[in-house]
Design a protein around this motif. Structure first.
Motif, mmCIF file in Angstrom:
data_model
loop_
_atom_site.group_PDB
_atom_site.id
_atom_site.type_symbol
_atom_site.label_atom_id
_atom_site.label_comp_id
_atom_site.label_asym_id
_atom_site.label_seq_id
_atom_site.Cartn_x
_atom_site.Cartn_y
_atom_site.Cartn_z
ATOM 1 N N THR A 77 0.836 -1.207 0.000
ATOM 2 C CA THR A 77 0.000 0.000 0.000
ATOM 3 C C THR A 77 0.862 1.244 0.000
ATOM 4 O OG1 THR A 77 -1.626 -1.219 1.277
ATOM 5 C CG2 THR A 77 -1.881 1.161 1.215
ATOM 6 N N ILE A 78 1.911 1.219 0.810
ATOM 7 C CA ILE A 78 2.781 2.396 0.874
ATOM 8 C C ILE A 78 3.478 2.617 -0.468
ATOM 9 C CG2 ILE A 78 4.886 3.283 1.982
ATOM 10 C CD1 ILE A 78 3.731 1.967 4.593
ATOM 11 N N ILE B 208 1.468 6.736 -6.673
ATOM 12 C CA ILE B 208 0.403 7.673 -7.054
ATOM 13 C C ILE B 208 0.883 9.116 -6.890
ATOM 14 C CG2 ILE B 208 -1.862 8.600 -6.382
ATOM 15 C CD1 ILE B 208 -2.726 5.773 -5.666
ATOM 16 N N ILE B 209 1.459 9.400 -5.699
ATOM 17 C CA ILE B 209 1.864 10.786 -5.435
ATOM 18 C C ILE B 209 2.947 11.237 -6.396
ATOM 19 C CG2 ILE B 209 2.948 12.319 -3.763
ATOM 20 C CD1 ILE B 209 1.522 11.009 -1.585
ATOM 21 N N TYR C 188 1.721 11.614 -9.997
ATOM 22 C CA TYR C 188 0.773 12.725 -10.103
ATOM 23 C C TYR C 188 1.508 14.059 -10.071
ATOM 24 C CZ TYR C 188 -3.201 15.762 -9.138
ATOM 25 O OH TYR C 188 -4.138 16.753 -9.196
ATOM 26 N N GLN C 189 2.521 14.136 -9.212
ATOM 27 C CA GLN C 189 3.309 15.375 -9.136
ATOM 28 C C GLN C 189 4.040 15.619 -10.450
ATOM 29 O OE1 GLN C 189 3.352 17.522 -6.733
ATOM 30 N NE2 GLN C 189 2.922 16.519 -4.784
ATOM 31 N N VAL D 120 0.887 4.074 -2.807
ATOM 32 C CA VAL D 120 0.639 5.476 -2.462
ATOM 33 C C VAL D 120 1.793 6.357 -2.954
ATOM 34 C CG1 VAL D 120 0.585 7.056 -0.486
ATOM 35 C CG2 VAL D 120 -0.931 5.088 -0.538
ATOM 36 N N GLY E 68 -4.667 -0.946 -7.874
ATOM 37 C CA GLY E 68 -4.631 0.130 -6.886
ATOM 38 C C GLY E 68 -4.074 1.400 -7.487
ATOM 39 N N ALA F 141 -6.514 2.882 -9.832
ATOM 40 C CA ALA F 141 -7.835 3.216 -9.301
ATOM 41 C C ALA F 141 -8.300 4.588 -9.774
ATOM 42 C CB ALA F 141 -7.804 3.185 -7.774
ATOM 43 N N LEU F 142 -7.376 5.537 -9.654
ATOM 44 C CA LEU F 142 -7.726 6.900 -10.019
ATOM 45 C C LEU F 142 -7.968 7.039 -11.506
ATOM 46 C CD1 LEU F 142 -5.481 8.990 -7.764
ATOM 47 C CD2 LEU F 142 -7.747 9.677 -8.487
#
Lengths: 719, 719
Positions: free
Chosen positions: A395-396, A402-403, A406-407, A399, A481, A484-485
């Motif tokens: 999960t980490i 994703i971050i 996205y950045q 995450v 995961g 997902a977005l």
């Protein structure tokens, strides 16, 4: 532009060519003794009979969906659906047909050397892997080419989008049936056969006297090979399609929109080449481990993919600035290239974490082995503890992925990372699909009475298979995961598009259904919260139903085997041949019957939620609730899936740790047959449906919920 | 206004008066033989020693938090924290002290009649129940009275809000330590004692020769009584506080704001009266079941609460229109009254569903019993299937509750429903807290060699306790699910308030930290998605750590008991007395040591996420991510908690079904000691930490994550 698309199609064709070459090479290997061939043909016939019946059942559903999507959407959507369904089915069907021929050849090769066994088995896995990636890429790119080329539709035309989404739906529908049906078959046979064979009759696994033993080997092929292939085909196709759609939306009206839509196809094309190249690195070095040999191939593919990614970027969008996101973030080809590398890094990290949680030499598995020493209960408690804990690091990593992406490049950056991650599917599936082949090879070696060192070689290959199977599942759910977005964004922007067109008021009345709709996806909206709860429920309910189904199928096997032992007393003496076909046939019927209801759960859930909330409140809230449901199913799904697949793998390897003798914390060595080993068998039995039925089926359940929501929008737009 | 507040305080005082009366009545019962008293005093001493050590450890943390909140917030916040912590601890401490005295008296009463045993045990449970509700209500209402009366602060002053939130935090901090520490102690003793006693030495449960048997009985009190009391105290206090805050915000600036803030207190006051009344309905009718007797009390309380609710509404806001929500929905006192009734209905439905999933006569438990016939593995598989499936109906009930109350009266309507639901806490906790008393009574009966029919009576009481324990946990987590939006709304509106004040630009520079902050709670925001993932991870990781801790504590017990058996061979012969105190002492140290790290997880998680996201992005996204985290922890938490507590209860009762003989689907009857029974013991062992350690601790973990986020806002506002 067309050049790039044709090159992508060429990459797809190359993967088919590799598959044909590798198939010929596998089939050319020695088939072993007559006894081995006899057993192998029983497995082959059972597997083919199961798949025929499964596809027949799905075909009925498929024809209905085909007609409905033609009626509600368009002929292009219906054809897209058919392409997705047929190719997804074909990937599983061909892969499994190779697998049921490679098993006996692997057993024979393993009797020569471990390296030879690995070579045949891995080549067979690579066929499935490259067919999955190649057929998915070909399906999407050729259909896209036909729609936008000869048929002259604009790349971002709704008809094209709907047709591609329908293609994803076709793949998803096959995959959920295949995953569940295959999963119930394989674990019903495995659990049931073990219970009555190992525990009651006291005969070893794969003993030819066990009437369920052929069914168990059939199950490996239909569940772990065909089911998994359909699943990954779907994940691959849906991700590529979603990325293309998102690219079209993000860069709508700019000059780069065509190249942006091609980028995901180009990345996948390049990664097919690197996957093919990677397969040639899988070679057992003189003092190396099997896992090491497989990793050599994986790392080679990964590193080469960086080069492939660079070429794909350069050939489509280039490395310079290409535009801005809605929030004003400047996106360059270079930042997209970095997003791709992050996708590769996420893959590598998930492989590494999964190996840690399921590998035989690390703390988690050893803690389960240690807990087995104090009994069945503590074994299961520790296994559950490991399974819960194993969700944390992936999960980490997700995450962080994703971050960071996205950045770098907004939502489209995340999409490119997921696409690149899935680009490696050919290689990852190869690592997984070799598992059932070696499992079968072990069974054939046992049943045909080959010398015990052959069995030892196939067992060594099989132990690695437990980890690689968990790796593939972690990879599939990890990509879900991370993606997902992207899937939610596809839903959100489709909805926004329809609303905008409806309110444009051009008098055409098009999309009038969406007039005045204003979805509110904020967490302060109670309909979003109930959407999260209802979506979150799906993996749990689905998992519960799947576990019950396996339990029921296993009980049926137990009763059947007990009946045969009773009616044919010669079986145990070895003078009478058990009726293998009956067990296969019974499981086929059970699996097909049990797969239908749970498969319909994620298909119907978004539709039911939409109309219920619409009845209670209004369209806006109904769309909000369905949107939240799409995220809800991932938020719990990712934890349920990872915990089940890692936990199951850990239990399985904890059991295997007793085969060479496990030294507990007090220094006592426990062997096969000890009480601690028996406790570890309980954990393994529990882990079986966890890791091979319920857990992996969560991934298609997530995808299908998302795809159905997109189709719901498309259908409502046609009202 | 003050009259109503004083009446509420009077209700709180009445509950204390009831507790004193009931305590005297319990203590006046016959204490039984000298042998029984000797055993009971060993249990009492162990429990007191554990609680003393636990509170000492918490006190250290508490003093630090007290000073920090004084420094960072205000003396009122620090005092609020102290009130919450002390009263929460007191509810557990007093309840447990009654419980360890009621156990021996119940055993003695049960030797007269089942009805007499039930009477003593239930009265003891009711003491804990009414202390929990009464002390929580008194704490909140008296402190609120002091702050807004004598100290002259405005009801919606930030200092008052912060002080009440700090009160909730004090209660939460105690409850997470108590739930986890107590849970690890009780299940470490239970699992460890069973493994070495029942399985290895072959002696029955509660046999005095087992050195862990006193520890097991101590565990029932410290885990199931003290831990549960602290947990429900916290849920009660946090819900009332959150509802008051939400009322203050929703009706800010209107004439009704004061009465709206009093409404939750009035509802709780009225429900305390109805709970006290309900306790007098718990009487075993000549041909009735124990569950029937308990349900009579519960239904009486519930029905009377409708009247109480009406009076509370009439005495505060009246039944007419009182204002509008931000979205323009007209709220009337009547609609709030209906919301309260929905809260009661949700309670009733959750009780009914939990009874179905954990009761011995229904399909789920029977399916586990049936699966035990084919072995340990299938027992666990079916138990996991039931545990996953059991989440479905409660979720649907909660979703229906959210939607209907929101439609009636917006967010405040949901809050009133949750408050009313928790109003019944006195009665529900009474149903639960009688469980450890009867469990202990059974142990004392066994150890002191009372006739077997006494044990039969206590066993019958104990079996009901399995279901009522699951009911309480389902109820607690159900209220958390229903209240999810209320807690999130408190966070969201606090944040909005600070941002608004900061941008008002009155030059005072107050709340300047929040200048320019614009949180985006939309699901389209990637930081919201990662917040959901990270929040969703907490229950899984937390559950994994708790399960591991129990496994470790149980192993330590196994080793200690084995050592005693070896060093004192007279124990098994019955000539030598085992060293009970050592096992108690060892478990005390283990539980205290193991509880600290997981307890800090939900405390630190929101803080770490806030500052990490702030470092990567900005304040707005950091607040968005933390907000999403609050919902993420509930979205997975509700499923994890329900599945663990229902699944565990079902496993336990499946084991109990063999005690009277379970007839399987083939018509064969399986008794205690059969292979099927042994398989069911494995499931029970697995279910133990599921239902009594990891599952119930999820509830305080959810609450504490929320409270810490609110405090984080308050602290940042003081910067």
């Amino acid at each position: 532009m067309t050049t790039v698309l044709l090159l992508v199609i060429l990459c797809g064709v190359l993967s088919i060519a590799y598959a044909i070459w590798a198939t010929r090479s596998v089939l050319a290997s020695d088939q072993g003794t007559a006894r081995m061939q006899e057993i192998a043909s029983a497995i082959r016939e059972g597997a083919q009979a199961y798949l025929a019946r499964q596809y027949m059942t799905i075909a009925i559903v498929g024809v209905i969906v085909f007609l409905v999507s033609w009626w509600l959407l368009s002929i292009y959507a219906a054809i897209g659906f058919a392409i997705g369904a047929v190719l997804s089915g074909a990937a599983g069907f061909i892969g499994m047909n190779v697998s049921v021929r490679a098993n006996v050849r692997t057993a024979q090769a393993a009797s020569r050397s471990l390296a030879a066994g690995l070579s045949v088995a891995f080549k067979s896995g690579a066929i499935t892997g490259l067919l999955v990636a190649g057929l998915a890429l070909l399906g999407v790119s050729v259909y896209f080419y036909v729609l936008t080329g000869p048929l002259g539709l604009a790349v971002s035309d709704r008809t094209v989008v709907d047709a591609l989404v329908a293609l994803g739906f076709g793949a998803s529908l096959i995959s959920i049936f295949a995953r569940l049906g295959g999963g119930i078959f394989t674990k019903g046979a495995d659990v049931g056969g073990d219970l009555v064979g190992k525990v009651e009759a006291g005969i070893p696994e794969d003993d030819p006297r066990n009437p369920a033993t052929i069914a168990d080997n059939v199950g490996d092929n239909v569940g772990d090979c065909a089911g998994m292939a359909a699943d990954l085909f779907e994940t691959y196709a849906v991700t590529v399609v979603a990325t293309m759609i998102l690219g079209a939306i993000t860069f709508a009206g700019t000059a780069v929109v065509d190249s942006v839509m091609l980028l995901p196809l180009a990345i996948c094309g390049a990664c097919i080449i690197t996957s093919i190249a990677g397969t040639f690195f899988v070679k057992l070095s003189p003092n190396g481990t099997i896992m090491g040999a497989l990793y050599k191939g994986l790392w080679a593919s990964t590193l080469l993919s960086i080069v492939g990614l660079a070429i794909a970027t350069w050939g489509t969008v280039g490395f310079g600035d290409i535009g801005q996101t809605a929030k004003g973030l400047e996106i360059s080809g270079l930042s997209l290239f970095f997003c791709g590398i992050i996708g590769l890094a996420v893959t590598g990290l998930i492989v590494w974490i999964t190996e840690y949680y399921t590998g035989i030499n690390y703390r988690p598995v050893r803690s389960i082995s240690q807990a087995s020493v104090s009994g069945h209960g503590t074994n299961v408690i520790q296994g559950l503890a490991v399974s819960l804990e194993s969700t944390a690091l992936p999960t980490i990593v997700i995450v962080a992925g994703i971050i960071s992406t996205y950045q770098l490049a907004g939502l489209y950056g995340i999409a490119i990372a997921v696409t690149t991650m899935l680009g490696l599917a050919g290689m990852i599936v190869a690592l997984d699909a070799f598992g059932p082949v070696t499992d079968n090879a072990g069974g054939i070696a046992e049943m045909s009475g080959l010398p015990s060192d052959v069995r030892k070689s196939t067992d060594a290959l099989d132990a690695v298979g437990n980890t690689t199977k968990a790796v593939t599942k972690g990879y599939a759910i990890g990509s879900a995961g991370l993606g997902a977005l992207v899937l939610f964004a596809a839903y959100n922007s489709d909805l926004a598009y329809f609303v905008e067109q409806a309110s444009a008021g051009n008098g055409s009345g098009e999309f009038s259904y969406f007039q005045g709709v204003a979805p509110d996806f904020s967490l302060t909206n109670p309909y979003v919260v109930i959407g999260l709860f209802l979506g979150g429920l799906i993996p749990f309910l689905f998992g519960g139903i799947a576990m019950t189904a396996v339990g029921r199928a296993a009980s049926a096997v137990v009763i059947e085997v007990r009946r045969q032992f009773k009616e044919k007393p010669g079986i145990m003496a070895g003078t009478e041949r058990p009726d293998y076909a009956r067990a296969v046939d019974m499981l086929t019927r059970a699996a097909i019957r049990e797969m239908v209801i749970p498969s319909l759960l994620p298909v119907l859930a978004p539709i039911v939620v939409y109309f219920l909330v619409y009845a209670i409140s209004d369209k806006s809230q109904a769309f909000s609730a369905v949107g939240a449901m799409l995220l809800g199913v991932i938020v719990t799904g990712i934890f349920v899936a990872i915990s089940m697949t890692s936990g199951g793998g850990a239990w399985d390897n904890a059991k295997k740790s007793f085969e060479d003798g496990f030294v507990d914390s007090a220094g006592v060595k426990h062997f096969k047959g000890s009480d601690a080993h028996k406790a570890s068998v309980t954990g393994d039995t529990v882990g079986d449906p966890y890791k091979d039925t319920a857990g992996p089926a969560v991934n298609p359940a997530i995808k299908i919920t998302n795809i159905v929501a997109l189709l719901l929008l498309a259908v409502l737009a046609h009202l």
